[in-house]
Design an enzyme around this catalytic site. Structure first.
Site, PDB file in Angstrom:
ATOM      1  N   GLU A  36       0.723  -0.963   0.227  1.00 17.88           N
ATOM      2  CA  GLU A  36      -0.120   0.419  -0.024  1.00 17.88           C
ATOM      3  C   GLU A  36       1.121   1.303  -0.293  1.00 17.88           C
ATOM      4  OE1 GLU A  36      -2.671   0.675   3.332  1.00 17.88           O
ATOM      5  OE2 GLU A  36      -3.615   1.969   2.632  1.00 17.88           O
ATOM      6  N   ARG A 263       5.202 -13.128   9.910  1.00 18.32           N
ATOM      7  CA  ARG A 263       5.559 -12.129   9.587  1.00 18.32           C
ATOM      8  C   ARG A 263       7.182 -11.838   9.700  1.00 18.32           C
ATOM      9  NH1 ARG A 263       3.522  -6.732   9.275  1.00 18.32           N
ATOM     10  NH2 ARG A 263       1.587  -6.751   8.425  1.00 18.32           N
ATOM     11  N   LYS A 273       3.899   0.475   9.922  1.00 18.19           N
ATOM     12  CA  LYS A 273       3.810   2.161   9.137  1.00 18.19           C
ATOM     13  C   LYS A 273       3.619   2.898  10.312  1.00 18.19           C
ATOM     14  CE  LYS A 273       2.976   0.127   4.989  1.00 18.19           C
ATOM     15  NZ  LYS A 273       2.595   0.053   3.874  1.00 18.19           N
TER      16      LYS A 273
END
Ligand code: ATP
Ligand code: MG
Length: 560
Positions: A36, A263, A273
Site C-alpha cells: 500500500e 511476518r 508504518k
C-alpha cells in the site's frame, strides 16, 4: 553465509509450488508483491519481496508489483516512487507494474454481479451499528441480520450506482456482501465491500466516489492478474474463507490460492508504518531514510547492502510460526558481507597529533597498502605518510594498565601499513591534556625492508596531518535501547529511544582514498567498523560518513 540471491533453503511455500508444478496444477507460477503506497517499505517488507520474487525467479515464473492503492486519503505518488526504487535496489525487477485502481471498473462490475445474484446489498446502518449487529463472535454468539439485508435487488442496484455517481455524503451507505451473520468467522458476517469516499484519488482523480475494501479488492486483483500463489502474512489467515468466497461467487477470471507465512520481526526497533510515520512526523528521526530507521531507504543510507539483506531473509527462512529475530543477527549479515567486500581505509575519529621527530621535514612517502588484506585482486591504495600524523587519542596512555599494547611513553607500536614508532616525549597543556606526542620512527621497519619482520605487540591506525581530510562522521547505533520498545499496552516507546543512536563526530580525519569516494561507497575503517559515504556529502563542505555497524557486536557483550 550464503550470498547467492537464489533461495536454496526449502520452506513450506516452496514445497507447495513444487507440488503444483509437478502435479500440473500450474504450468508456471505467478506471484505479486502488493504494497500500500502509504509509507516507505521496511525490512519486514523485504522478507515478502525476497519470498515473492525469489520463488518466482527460482521456478521461472513471474512477479507483479501491484500497488494496493484503494484508500485515496493516505496514499501518494512519492511513496510509490520510493517503493519502486527500494524494490529495484534490493535487486528485483517486476514483470508487470499494476495498481489495484486499474481494476476499479472490473471490481465494480463484479460487485454488481453479486448484488444481482442476491449476494450483496446496500446497507444504511451506521458503522457503529454494523459493528454492534456483528455480535459477539468471540463467544460464538451469532450476529443480527440488518434490516436492509433483504432490500430488493433493484433498489440495491440503484443505490449502488448512485453511490458510485457521488450522490451521497461519506458514510451514508456501504455495500455489504450477504454471507452469514451466524458464521463463527467474523469476516464472513456480511463484510463491507465498498464505502463512500468523496475524495480525489492520486491516479483516478474524481472519477470514483466509492472505494473497495482490502478483502474485496485484493483477491479479485489476484484473480485478474492470474496470480497462482498469493503470499501474505499470518494475520490474513482469518480472511482466507472470505477471499475464497468472493472468488467462488463471481465469474472469476482466475484461481489464486492465498498462503500465509509469519511476518518478519526484529527486536530493538519498531516496524509498523504507523510507528515509523510517528517517528518521522514528530522529528524523532530526520526522515523515512534516517539511517536509524528499519526502512529499506534508511538501511541503504546506513550502508546496508542489498546482498546482506537478501542473504539475511534467505537464511532466516519462511514458516508459519511468529518469532522475533535479534538485531544482532541482521547486523552480522552486513558485517560479514562488508568484511568480504569493503575496501580498508584509515580514519581517526578523535585525533591527537604525533610528530615523528626523526622524519625529514616536508617529505611525503606514498605507501602502498592493500585495499583488502585477503583480496589481492582488489589492488592497492596509496597512503601518504609525513612527519606529522594523527592517531586516535585513546591509542595513547601515559600510565597504562599491563595489557595495554598501544602507544605509551618509551613504548613501541607499529603504524598500520607503515613503520614502527617509539614514543620519546609527551607534551601537555595547562590542564594536563596531551596535545602532542613525539616519536622516533624506525626507518628499517617498513614492509619490504630489513627490519620489517621485527615484531611489536600493537598496531595502530593513523592519518597524515598534511594529507588527511576532515569529515563529519555520524556514529549510528540502534534506535532503541531495549529489545521490545512497544512492550505492554499503554507503554510509550518514545521513552526508550537510545540517546546514543546518533553521536556526531564533527571533525574526524580520513585518509585521501576515502575522500575520493562517492555517496554509497563503503569502507572498513580499520579497527573501528564499517562506514559509508552519506548523500549529504554533496551539499556540505566536507565528506559526511555514516557508521553502518561496528566491527564487533558491543550489544552482545552487554547482554552477557
Ligand atoms: P505495516 O503493518 O508494517 O504497516 P502493511 O502490512 O500494512 O505493513 P503493506 O504495504 O500492506 O504493509 O504490505 C505489503 C506486503 O508486505 C503485504 O503482503 C504484507 O503482508 C507484507 N508485509 C508487511 N510487513 C511484513 C513483515 N513484517 N514481514 C513480512 N511481510 C510483510
Ligand atoms: Mg496494510
Amino acid at each position: 553465509m550464503n550470498n547467492d540471491p537464489t533461495p536454496t533453503a526449502t520452506n513450506f511455500i516452496r514445497n507447495i509450488v513444487i507440488n503444483d508444478l509437478e502435479s500440473g496444477k500450474h504450468q508456471s507460477i505467478k506471484t505479486r508483491f502488493p504494497p500500500e503506497p502509504n509509507g516507505h517499505l521496511h525490512i519486514g517488507h523485504a522478507k515478502s519481496i525476497c519470498l515473492n520474487f525469489g520463488i518466482a525467479d527460482e521456478f521461472g515464473g513471474t512477479t507483479n508489483l501491484r500497488f494496493d492503492d484503494t484508500n485515496p486519503l493516505k496514499e501518494n505518488e512519492d511513496f510509490m516512487n520510493a517503493i519502486m526504487e527500494d524494490v529495484r535496489w534490493l535487486g528485483f525487477e517486476w514483470d508487470n507494474l499494476y495498481h489495484a485502481s486499474d481494476y476499479f471498473e472490473q471490481l465494480y462490475q463484479y460487485a454488481v454481479h453479486l448484488v444481482k445474484t442476491g449476494k450483496a446489498y446496500v446497507e444504511e446502518l451506521s458503522a457503529e451499528e454494523i459493528l454492534e449487529y456483528r455480535g459477539d463472535w468471540m463467544n460464538n454468539e451469532p450476529g443480527r441480520e440488518s434490516p436492509w439485508r433483504d432490500r430488493p435487488v433493484e433498489e440495491s442496484l440503484d443505490l449502488f450506482e448512485r453511490m458510485k455517481a457521488g450522490e451521497f455524503e461519506d458514510g451514508k451507505y456501504v455495500l455489504r456482501a450477504r454471507i452469514d451473520m451466524a458464521s463463527p468467522d467474523r469476516f464472513m458476517r456480511d463484510p463491507v465491500m465498498y464505502r463512500i469516499r468523496n475524495a480525489s484519488h492520486h491516479r483516478t482523480g474524481d472519477e470514483w466516489h466509492i472505494y473497495p475494501m482490502y478483502d474485496w479488492a485484493h483477491g479479485i486483483s489476484d484473480a485478474i492478474e492470474g496470480i497462482t500463489h498469493s503470499l501474505c502474512t499470518l494475520e490474513f489467515e482469518e480472511h482466507r474463507p472470505l477471499y475464497d468466497w468472493f472468488l467462488e461467487n463471481i465469474p472469476s477470471p482466475g484461481n489464486p490460492r492465498q498462503i500465509e507465512f509469519a511476518r518478519g520481526n526484529l527486536d530493538f526497533t519498531v516496524m509498523s508504518k504507523r510507528r515509523l510515520r510517528e517517528l518521522v512526523e514528530e522529528g524523532i528521526v530526520s526522515d523515512w531514510d534516517d539511517p536509524r530507521m528499519p526502512t529499506i531507504a534508511g538501511l541503504r543510507r546506513r550502508g546496508y547492502t542489498p546482498e546482506s539483506i537478501r542473504a539475511f531473509w534467505d537464511d532466516m527462512g519462511v514458516s508459519k510460526s511468529n518469532s522475533i529475530i535479534s538485531m544482532g543477527v541482521l547486523e552480522n549479515y552486513v558485517r560479514n558481507d562488508l568484511n568480504e567486500r569493503a575496501p580498508r581505509a584509515m580514519a581517526v575519529l578523535d585525533p591527537v597529533k604525533v610528530i615523528l621527530t626523526n622524519y625529514p621535514e616536508g617529505e611525503t612517502e606514498w605507501l602502498e597498502a592493500p585495499r583488502h588484506p585477503q583480496k589481492p585482486e582488489m589492488g592497492n591504495r596509496r597512503v601518504p605518510l609525513s612527519r606529522d600524523i594523527w592517531i586516535e587519542r585513546d591509542d595513547f596512555m601515559e600510565d597504562p594498565p599491563r595489557k595495554f599494547f598501544r602507544l605509551r611513553p618509551d613504548g613501541e607500536v607499529r603504524l598500520r601499513n607503515a613503520y614502527i614508532i617509539k614514543c620519546t616525549k609527551v607534551v601537555k597543556d595547562a590542564d594536563g591534556e596531551v596535545t602532542e606526542i613525539h616519536c622516533e620512527y624506525d626507518p628499517e621497519s617498513r614492509s619490504g625492508m630489513p627490519g620489517a619482520a621485527r615484531k611489536v605487540k600493537g598496531t595502530i591506525h593513523w592519518v597524515s596531518v598534511e594529507h588527511g581530510i576532515e569529515a563529519e562522521v555520524r556514529m549510528y547505533d540502534r534506535l532503541f535501547n531495549v529489545a521490545n520498545p512497544l512492550g505492554e499496552k499503554d507503554r510509550d516507546y518514545r521513552e526508550f529511544i537510545n540517546p546514543h543512536s546518533l553521536d556526531m563526530v564533527p571533525a574526524a580525519i580520513i585518509e585521501p582514498s576515502v575522500a575520493e569516494g562517492k555517496p554509497g561507497d563503503f569502507f572498513q575503517f580499520e579497527r573501528s567498523g564499517y562506514f559509508t559515504i552519506d548523500p549529504d556529502s554533496e551539499s556540505r563542505d566536507r565528506p559526511v560518513i555514516n557508521r553502518t555497524v561496528s566491527l564487533r557486536d558491543s550489544w552482545a557483550k552487554m547482554n552477557k
